[in-house]
Design an enzyme around this catalytic site. Structure first.
Site, mmCIF file in Angstrom:
data_model
loop_
_atom_site.group_PDB
_atom_site.id
_atom_site.type_symbol
_atom_site.label_atom_id
_atom_site.label_comp_id
_atom_site.label_asym_id
_atom_site.label_seq_id
_atom_site.Cartn_x
_atom_site.Cartn_y
_atom_site.Cartn_z
ATOM 1 N N SER A 138 44.518 -22.455 25.852
ATOM 2 C CA SER A 138 43.133 -22.520 26.309
ATOM 3 C C SER A 138 42.218 -22.156 25.152
ATOM 4 O O SER A 138 42.633 -21.443 24.214
ATOM 5 C CB SER A 138 42.928 -21.537 27.470
ATOM 6 O OG SER A 138 41.556 -21.358 27.769
ATOM 7 N N TYR A 151 43.531 -13.021 32.129
ATOM 8 C CA TYR A 151 43.904 -14.368 31.688
ATOM 9 C C TYR A 151 43.763 -14.504 30.180
ATOM 10 O O TYR A 151 44.665 -15.026 29.501
ATOM 11 C CB TYR A 151 43.019 -15.388 32.406
ATOM 12 C CG TYR A 151 43.250 -16.824 31.995
ATOM 13 C CD1 TYR A 151 44.276 -17.571 32.552
ATOM 14 C CD2 TYR A 151 42.424 -17.442 31.054
ATOM 15 C CE1 TYR A 151 44.483 -18.893 32.179
ATOM 16 C CE2 TYR A 151 42.613 -18.757 30.676
ATOM 17 C CZ TYR A 151 43.648 -19.483 31.238
ATOM 18 O OH TYR A 151 43.854 -20.787 30.866
ATOM 19 N N LYS A 155 46.667 -15.398 27.355
ATOM 20 C CA LYS A 155 46.593 -16.568 26.476
ATOM 21 C C LYS A 155 46.620 -16.151 25.001
ATOM 22 O O LYS A 155 47.222 -16.836 24.163
ATOM 23 C CB LYS A 155 45.337 -17.382 26.779
ATOM 24 C CG LYS A 155 45.397 -18.137 28.099
ATOM 25 C CD LYS A 155 46.566 -19.107 28.143
ATOM 26 C CE LYS A 155 46.593 -19.938 29.414
ATOM 27 N NZ LYS A 155 47.802 -20.789 29.498
#
Length: 331
Positions: A138, A151, A155
């Site tokens: 991402s 999150y 990542k």
């Protein structure tokens, strides 16, 4: 020639769209996820597209389940050619409203799930000296944003893990390759199935892209895994470069805009989130690949087209420059 492909998080969102894209190539596609409803629907998508599906219910946080799934795939389909790590879960909330248990669970799924999948693939690919591992990343692996600390941390961890592994594979002169595909905001069901403690329903930060954009990029990366990473969408490029060269300014910008831009006025989802249980839950609902933002999501990315074809474009530009120079010299 068809390949054997494994995709984690294949029952919905980007994983679902990617499974269908591989199916359209006639590949044998193993679908790993929790919850039978979404898995079975994804298998039908792959079959309808022209591929051969194998749905396997797996919690990627459990390395034993992941390894057992890989063993089953090779027993039924043969050697694994491509492994795509995509499964994740998270919590929309400020740091102060996320518990230690929730951080641990997000890490186990969204980071360690990638580690487990990568190791299961490596144990089988390394002895054969071939294979491709694609990590679905991402823009937030390069630039963290408020309200998504769990999150973003996962990542970032995947990025660090992958960079270390890539160096090891290069040191070994291995024929196994690992690459990352960094995505922009996607129109997937995650905004309905992730735990949300914000005042309003969550939304992706515009601009938003359809999951098929990501799927095409992931399939391309699997076919060209020597490139260390791919950036998808102009917003990803802006995010990565902005953070790299003006991190302090981006901090202040996100502090001012990052709360409202991740919330919207729409009907709140009834689901309580997929952190601890499958997204299809007891209702047996199939969420599919698309989320609630079809009206504004972009079906393509010009930036990605140029990125995917940059080799040919550079070659064409070089030829054009040489021809122009020869023409000038000949005058």
């Amino acid at each position: 020639m068809s390949q054997v492909v494994v995709i984690t998080g294949a029952s919905g969102g980007v994983g679902r769209a990617t499974a269908k894209q591989f199916g359209a190539r006639g590949d044998h596609v193993a679908l790993l996820a929790r919850g039978n409803t979404g898995l079975n629907a994804a298998a039908e998508d792959v079959r309808a597209a022209g591929g051969v599906p194998l749905p396997i219910e797996v919690d990627v946080a459990d390395p034993g389940q992941v390894d057992a799934a890989a063993t089953r795939v090779e027993a039924e389909f043969g050697p694994i050619d491509v492994w795509v790590n995509n499964a994740f879960s998270s919590v929309f909330a400020p740091v102060s409203r996320i518990s230690a248990e929730e951080y641990r669970r997000v890490t186990e799924v969204s980071y360690l799930g990638y580690v487990h999948g990568t190791q299961a693939a490596l144990w089988r690919m390394r002895p054969r000296g071939r294979g491709a591992i694609v990590q679905v990343g991402s823009a937030l692996a390069h630039r963290a944003i408020p309200l998504q600390s769990a999150y973003c941390a996962a990542k970032h961890a995947v990025k660090g893990f992958t960079e270390a592994l890539r160096c090891e594979l290069l040191h070994e002169r291995s024929g196994v390759h690992v690459t990352m595909v960094h995505l922009p905001a996607m129109n997937t069901p995650q905004f309905d199935w992730l735990v949300n403690r914000l005042p309003r329903p969550a939304q992706p930060v515009p601009p938003v892209y359809q999951p098929e954009v990501a799927a095409r990029a992931i399939v391309h990366a699997a076919r060209h895994p020597r490139r260390r990473e791919y950036w998808v969408g102009a917003s990803t490029v802006t995010t990565v470069l902005g953070s790299r060269f003006a991190g302090g300014l981006v901090d202040r910008y996100l502090a001012r805009t990052g709360y409202d831009s991740q919330q919207c006025d729409r009907t709140p989802p009834a689901d309580e989130g997929n952190l601890w249980r499958p997204a299809d839950g007891p209702t047996g609902q199939d969420h599919g690949a698309h989320g609630a933002f079809d009206a504004t999501a972009r079906p393509g990315s010009r930036q990605w087209w140029f990125s995917a074809h940059r080799g040919a474009l550079i070659a064409a530009g070089t030829v054009a420059a040489v021809l122009a120079l020869m023409w000038r010299v000949s005058r």
